[in-house]
Design a protein around this motif. Structure first.
Motif, PDB file in Angstrom:
ATOM      1  N   GLN A  41      76.008  43.499  28.627  1.00 19.24           N
ATOM      2  CA  GLN A  41      76.045  42.063  28.373  1.00 19.24           C
ATOM      3  C   GLN A  41      75.041  41.659  27.300  1.00 19.24           C
ATOM      4  O   GLN A  41      75.330  40.784  26.472  1.00 19.24           O
ATOM      5  CB  GLN A  41      75.793  41.308  29.676  1.00 19.24           C
ATOM      6  N   PRO A  89      84.148  37.451  33.070  1.00 15.76           N
ATOM      7  CA  PRO A  89      83.448  37.188  34.336  1.00 15.76           C
ATOM      8  C   PRO A  89      84.281  36.429  35.359  1.00 15.76           C
ATOM      9  O   PRO A  89      83.994  36.493  36.557  1.00 15.76           O
ATOM     10  CB  PRO A  89      82.223  36.373  33.897  1.00 15.76           C
ATOM     11  N   ASN A  90      85.306  35.721  34.888  1.00 14.61           N
ATOM     12  CA  ASN A  90      86.116  34.943  35.821  1.00 14.61           C
ATOM     13  C   ASN A  90      87.031  35.812  36.677  1.00 14.61           C
ATOM     14  O   ASN A  90      87.496  35.369  37.728  1.00 14.61           O
ATOM     15  CB  ASN A  90      86.964  33.923  35.051  1.00 14.61           C
ATOM     16  N   GLU A  96      82.545  45.577  41.084  1.00 17.64           N
ATOM     17  CA  GLU A  96      82.434  44.541  40.052  1.00 17.64           C
ATOM     18  C   GLU A  96      82.760  45.079  38.663  1.00 17.64           C
ATOM     19  O   GLU A  96      83.256  44.355  37.807  1.00 17.64           O
ATOM     20  CB  GLU A  96      81.032  43.947  40.063  1.00 17.64           C
ATOM     21  N   ALA A 132      83.092  31.740  34.897  1.00 15.92           N
ATOM     22  CA  ALA A 132      83.444  32.314  36.197  1.00 15.92           C
ATOM     23  C   ALA A 132      83.645  31.271  37.279  1.00 15.92           C
ATOM     24  O   ALA A 132      84.405  31.480  38.216  1.00 15.92           O
ATOM     25  CB  ALA A 132      82.365  33.303  36.628  1.00 15.92           C
ATOM     26  N   ASN A 171      86.598  38.596  38.629  1.00 15.01           N
ATOM     27  CA  ASN A 171      86.126  38.883  39.983  1.00 15.01           C
ATOM     28  C   ASN A 171      85.870  37.603  40.778  1.00 15.01           C
ATOM     29  O   ASN A 171      86.078  37.575  41.996  1.00 15.01           O
ATOM     30  CB  ASN A 171      84.870  39.750  39.939  1.00 15.01           C
ATOM     31  N   GLN A 201      83.558  44.472  32.682  1.00 16.99           N
ATOM     32  CA  GLN A 201      84.323  43.280  33.064  1.00 16.99           C
ATOM     33  C   GLN A 201      83.443  42.053  33.309  1.00 16.99           C
ATOM     34  O   GLN A 201      83.805  40.955  32.879  1.00 16.99           O
ATOM     35  CB  GLN A 201      85.185  43.574  34.296  1.00 16.99           C
ATOM     36  N   PRO A 202      82.274  42.174  33.977  1.00 16.10           N
ATOM     37  CA  PRO A 202      81.434  40.984  34.167  1.00 16.10           C
ATOM     38  C   PRO A 202      81.016  40.320  32.857  1.00 16.10           C
ATOM     39  O   PRO A 202      80.770  39.105  32.823  1.00 16.10           O
ATOM     40  CB  PRO A 202      80.222  41.533  34.926  1.00 16.10           C
ATOM     41  N   GLY A 203      80.921  41.100  31.776  1.00 15.50           N
ATOM     42  CA  GLY A 203      80.567  40.527  30.486  1.00 15.50           C
ATOM     43  C   GLY A 203      81.767  40.005  29.724  1.00 15.50           C
ATOM     44  O   GLY A 203      81.722  38.925  29.130  1.00 15.50           O
TER      45      GLY A 203
END
Length: 410
Positions: free
Chosen positions: A134, A188-189, A179, A162, A191, A183-185
């Motif tokens: 990120q 983020p929406n 997670e 998110a 998950n 993908q979180p970066g």
């Protein structure tokens, strides 16, 4: 297929496994008919049957044999590991397992050029740690004009926010969720939307912060022992929650899901982890496997826009879940457009779109032409790699399918 391994070679575990797989191949060539790289290049060595012969010759040869060439590596590197050939194969050849063995063997015998090693090392270090990724992503977005073209297209200008996640202790039914590392970066929406949809179904998502990358990036860039170390770390982090009754380990990225489902196989010879790894693989579920078994009639859907679904190779070929997401979306009332040659890879294939950008771009453009033929409002998929790769063309918007479901809930 007959093999010619020496008695000494047959004592080696990787040769035993390769011999088992090779002997299931009957040379029929059906695999070439559905191989994306063979379709593009028309070279027998860029199809599964040709690559199997190359790996057979490699593994049967002595370490100092000059059959190990840059050309052999080239054709193995060009393989997407999409596993479309496995879906087609009438003999059940486990091609991807043989490919892992072949790639590891050729790297053991002939080191890659320094620039290639640096690229692969950089990808491993940049992608597998979410916070590091990120930070690098924000840096890249700030100085985007200076970023190499192959990486520029991987960076969304601004991911969808998110939003709020539901309380993790609300329901008796509990699942774990991987997670992911990028993908979180990048999205983020995804998950967060998953947690909200599952909450509507009476299922709470238990966060396990100690879990990191699934191990696929390391493993498929031939750092296989590093990949196995990540598997063991994740198993240790999940295990107390499994003992406390978590009913499944949910993956929203089908590439991660396919890999976690193979933990049991990849750690089968580890006396300390074999049994636990097998249990983790049994509990691993792609998100669609959870939703398709629920009473979706409880949902009220307010916006059933026209969608084209791209089924990732890791969902349809690796996990054998072809048609599953389409079935859920149809039950919810969404209109799906037909997609020609849906079995062919989009060219993302983990880090393939960075290491083989020319082939990946051709495959992406072909896939987008097929997806856009029905004029959908949005293209939806089930894997962050495919989502980012397809979106990099800046054509039709591309989202994870669960985001569309979540946004449409009344």
């Amino acid at each position: 297929m007959q093999t010619q391994f020496t008695d000494a070679d047959r004592q080696k575990p990787h040769i035993q496994e390769a011999d088992r797989i090779l002997r299931t191949c009957v040379h029929c060539g059906f695999c070439n008919a559905t191989c994306p790289t063979y379709q593009l290049l028309g070279d027998e060595r860029d199809g599964p049957r040709g690559r199997i012969y190359l790996m057979k010759e490699l593994l049967e040869s002595a370490d100092d044999d000059d059959q190990v060439t840059k050309e052999t590596r080239l054709h193995l590197d060009r393989c997407l590991t999409c596993r479309s050939c496995e879906t087609t194969c009438p003999s059940g050849v486990e091609y991807h397992k043989l490919l892992d063995i072949g790639r590891a063997e050729i790297d053991r015998r002939v080191p890659r050029p320094a620039a290639d090693r640096m690229l692969r090392f950089g990808l491993r270090k940049a992608l597998v740690e979410p916070k590091r990724f990120q930070a690098l992503l924000k840096l890249g977005q700030t100085f985007k004009p200076m970023v190499p073209g192959a990486l520029q297209n991987k960076m969304p200008p601004k991911p969808v926010d998110a939003g709020q996640r539901p309380d993790t202790q609300t329901h008796t039914r509990r699942v774990l969720m991987l997670e992911g590392c990028v993908q979180p970066g990048l999205s983020p929406n995804t998950n967060a939307a998953t947690a909200r949809v599952l909450d509507r179904l009476g299922i709470s998502v238990t966060p396990v912060n100690e879990v990191g990358c699934c191990g696929a990036i390391d493993f498929h860039l031939n750092a296989q022992e590093d990949g196995r170390r990540r598997m063991r770390t994740n198993i240790d982090a999940w295990w107390p929650h499994i003992e406390q009754g978590a009913e499944s380990i949910v993956q929203t990225a089908s590439g991660c899901g396919a890999f976690v489902k193979e933990y049991g196989y990849m750690l089968r010879d580890d006396p300390a982890y074999a049994e636990k790894a097998q249990r983790v693989s049994e509990l691993a579920k792609d998100l669609v496997e959870v939703l398709r078994d629920e009473k979706l009639e409880v949902f009220e859907i307010g916006d059933t826009q026209r969608l084209a679904f791209h089924c990732p190779c890791t969902l349809q070929h690796a996990q054998q879940l072809s048609g599953a997401v389409e079935g859920v979306l149809t039950r919810l009332g969404f209109a799906l457009t037909p997609v020609a040659d849906a079995h062919l890879c989009c060219g993302s294939a983990g880090t393939y779109s960075v290491t083989q950008p020319e082939l990946a771009t051709q495959l992406r453009d072909n896939k987008l032409n097929a997806l856009e033929a029905g004029k959908p409002a949005v293209i939806v998929t089930a894997n962050i790699g495919c989502q980012t790769h397809l979106a990099g063309a800046n054509r039709t918007p591309v989202r994870h399918w669960i985001e569309i479901v979540d946004a449409a809930l009344v």
